[in-house]
Design an enzyme around this catalytic site. Structure first.
Site, PDB file in Angstrom:
ATOM      1  N   HIS A 120       0.827  -1.190   0.000  1.00 24.31           N
ATOM      2  CA  HIS A 120       0.000   0.000   0.000  1.00 24.31           C
ATOM      3  C   HIS A 120       0.868   1.250   0.000  1.00 24.31           C
ATOM      4  O   HIS A 120       2.021   1.187  -0.381  1.00 24.31           O
ATOM      5  CB  HIS A 120      -0.978  -0.046   1.166  1.00 24.31           C
ATOM      6  CG  HIS A 120      -1.941  -1.176   1.010  1.00 24.31           C
ATOM      7  ND1 HIS A 120      -2.104  -2.155   1.943  1.00 24.31           N
ATOM      8  CD2 HIS A 120      -2.734  -1.513  -0.024  1.00 24.31           C
ATOM      9  CE1 HIS A 120      -2.993  -3.030   1.503  1.00 24.31           C
ATOM     10  NE2 HIS A 120      -3.391  -2.666   0.312  1.00 24.31           N
ATOM     11  N   ALA A 121       0.317   2.331   0.446  1.00 21.80           N
ATOM     12  CA  ALA A 121       0.923   3.642   0.224  1.00 21.80           C
ATOM     13  C   ALA A 121       2.439   3.709   0.395  1.00 21.80           C
ATOM     14  O   ALA A 121       3.166   3.869  -0.573  1.00 21.80           O
ATOM     15  CB  ALA A 121       0.255   4.653   1.140  1.00 21.80           C
TER      16      ALA A 121
END
Lengths: 567, 107
Positions: free
Chosen positions: B14-15
């Site tokens: 993810h990010a």
């Protein structure tokens, strides 16, 4: 002169010139021209220039956020820059431009597709969609030459910023020296932006509602966060009379006029708030929220990381106590990686200590290890206190105490320096109130959390505007609950504090001292005013006032007793 | 060159892990693509794009295939696989994100 009412968020007042911040405004695209009429090379150059300008704005925002609120807050801007330079996004936009699409239309179309892609993914990816919107809007503003491009970090002195609502990163970008106040159409006291505004000591009134929209750029405004009002074209008398002349900082501990000492501490939710709290003369930290270490990240913080954070807090207050609350998630506070279940009534669900003792026992023990190690850095552990949230059973505090013992034994076996801090419970549930005597016998302290306590006593969700009237810490039922807790502890060695919002309201200080609280903990910004107020109080008179308030049957009677006019 | 590895970071791709990966890829003179192992060639996306990498929404424990081409193919493959198979470093500093100042609501 016209007065609008809202919710006072930062209890300071400021006067200045209205300026609307409309991040969504004026981004309407012109009609799309015929592709053959588009000069693709010129549009590509515009797009390139817009990216350069947006990149500079993102980097400036990042630097300011890092400086004012902290590196953690600033990290979100890295993702923004990542998207701005994404070869797929940029490549697709450029391709559309070469096919005869004007730059702004190409940006809007391509970003819309990307935003949709993230919105379709699971909940945690919604934040990426927000990042993309932010980047898209920056690009569109440059391309459209939109005058809504208000640089929040570079506002003229004396600006009163008006907005529908502000995001945390918007708020973090503000220069507290230039911004005289904030007023928002929507949002409540406990919204992220409101909390950041308080930590930056910017006068703020939130949730003013639709009437705020009638205020125009350039209007003279008074933002009175003390009284919860926004006054348009205030006359001289109103300006003078507005609360918010900050009380002088009193660095030393204070006592009532007749000598009863009352600790006035600060609630802190990030490392960036430690120095302002110390600067305002807080007698230590009455509530150190550890959630900031856990939220908005991809995995739980390590033991060392937590140790460092607590140590930093202890170092900021070498002669005072720091009360650390163990992880308080669940309810409205979601932590993606903990995989918390979705519950029909989350506020009545698996929150606080319930999670710590059960499915997230590992996190709890890691946190306790960090805390016990940090306690040793202050010698005998006197500087640190640990409190557990949402206690509703004696078994919970017994289990917490056993966990502390067992962690201490482990650390001893490993030869790691540690000390055992004070242990306390938050009084937030009616069960906690009625068990206060038994809790006080077993623990070193109790701390009344009035926001949740009012919610549970009044059976009113504090996030639900429809029942906001019910959620009222000045209701006699809530006051009697607080009194029950302080009275129950009075015969024991346990001290009783309050870390809910009402503790920071100087208009209530006499009442709270009368109710027998030994410690009041609040947003740092209200520490000086509350300290000043304590020194004016006679504790016998305060007790008489409290008794009178406790005898009331309705909120309006309580307000009468306190001489308050709060609608 | 290619390799299939199991994603170790708790948070998956993810990010922050995604942006670390993209930054790493940009350091090499190589074309790198990445995708779920089970999706075969159709699932591969370019690894120098935040949009593509985080859009894969790959979680911890999933099998990921990494394909590299170009002069630095071998080094890039090693670097990317290292990132995918080790817990995210520096979990503490810049890792915790946007709500750093809001540890939840006041009590």
């Amino acid at each position: 002169m016209r007065t609008l009412t809202g919710v006072g968020s930062t209890p300071l007042a400021g006067v200045g010139t209205a300026r609307w911040y409309r991040p969504e405004a004026d981004l309407t695209l012109p009609d799309r021209p015929d592709p053959s009429a588009v000069d693709a090379d010129a549009e590509l150059a515009r797009f390139e220039d817009a990216r350069d300008e947006a990149r500079e704005a993102i980097r400036n925002a990042r630097d300011r956020a890092a400086e004012r609120v902290g590196e953690e807050e600033a990290a979100v801007f890295d993702a923004h820059e990542g998207f701005l330079d994404d070869p797929e996004l940029v490549g697709d936009v450029e391709e559309a431009i070469r096919d005869g699409t004007p730059a702004e239309h190409a940006v809007r179309d391509r970003f819309a597709a990307a935003i949709e892609q993230f919105e379709d993914l699971d909940g945690r990816m919604a934040e990426r969609a927000d990042d993309l919107r932010d980047v898209r809007d920056r690009l569109l503003r440059v391309l459209l030459d939109a005058d809504a491009l208000v640089d929040l970090g570079d506002l003229p002195d004396g600006t009163v910023l008006l907005a529908e609502r502000l995001t945390p990163s918007d708020t973090a970008a503000l220069d507290p020296d230039a911004v005289a106040g904030i007023a928002t159409v929507a949002g409540g006291r406990t919204a992220h932006a409101a909390i950041i505004a308080r930590s930056l000591s910017i006068p703020a009134v939130v949730g003013v509602g639709e009437s705020l929209r009638d205020v125009e750029d350039g209007d003279d405004l008074l933002v009175d966060g003390e009284a919860g009002r926004v006054v348009v074209d205030p006359d001289a008398e109103t300006r003078e009379g507005a609360g918010g002349n900050e009380a002088p900082v009193i660095a030393e501990r204070v006592a009532t006029a007749d000598g009863r000492s009352v600790e006035v501490a600060a609630n802190v939710g990030s490392e960036a708030e430690l120095a302002p709290a110390a600067d305002r003369g807080a007698d230590g930290i009455g509530l150190f929220r550890t959630e900031f270490l856990f939220l908005d990240r991809e995995a739980p913080p390590t033991e060392d990381e937590q140790y460092e954070a607590v140590n930093t807090a202890l170092s900021a207050f070498p002669d005072d106590r720091v009360v650390v609350r163990t992880l308080d998630v669940g309810g409205d506070k979601r932590v993606p990686y903990l995989d918390l279940p979705t519950e029909p009534n989350p506020f009545l669900g698996r929150r606080g200590i319930r999670l710590s003792l059960d499915e997230h026992r590992d996190l709890f023990e890691t946190q306790l290890r960090a805390l016990l190690r940090a306690a040793a850095s202050e010698g005998d552990g006197e500087g640190l206190a640990v409190m557990v949230p949402l206690v509703s059973r004696i078994e919970e505090v017994e289990a917490a105490a056993e966990a502390v013992e067992s962690v201490a034994a482990d650390l001893a076996a490993e030869g790691v320096d540690h000390a055992v801090p004070e242990l306390g419970a938050m009084i937030e549930t009616p069960a906690g109130v009625f068990l206060a005597d038994a809790l006080a016998e077993r623990l070193d302290f109790l701390s009344v959390g009035t926001n949740d306590l009012a919610q549970y006593v009044m059976a009113a969700d504090r996030e639900n505007d429809g029942v906001a009237d019910y959620h009222d810490p000045l209701h006699p039922a809530v006051l009697r609950a607080i009194d029950h807790a302080t009275s129950a502890a009075a015969g024991t060695d346990a001290w009783v504090g309050m870390c809910g919002e009402m503790a920071g309201d100087p208009a209530l200080t006499e009442l709270l001292v009368g109710l027998g609280l030994d410690e009041l903990s609040m947003s740092a910004v209200t520490v000086p005013a509350v300290k000043e107020r304590v020194t004016e109080i006679d504790s016998a008179e305060a007790r008489a006032l409290a008794d009178e308030a406790l005898a009331c049957e309705t909120r309006s009677e309580v307000l009468d007793v306190l001489g308050l006019d709060r609608g | 060159m290619e390799r299939t590895v199991t994603v170790v970071p708790e948070a998956g791709l993810h990010a922050r892990p995604a942006s670390k990966l993209v930054q790493a890829v940009n350091r090499f003179d190589a074309d790198v693509s990445i995708g779920r192992a089970e999706d075969g060639d159709d699932g591969l996306v370019r690894a120098d794009s935040m949009l593509s990498v985080s859009g894969l929404n790959v979680g911890h424990g999933e099998s990921v295939r990494v394909v590299t081409e170009g002069p630095d193919a071998a080094d890039a493959l090693d670097a990317v696989c290292d990132l995918l198979t080790s817990e995210v470093e520096g979990n503490g500093d810049a890792e915790s994100g946007r709500d750093g100042t809001d540890g939840g609501d006041p009590e």
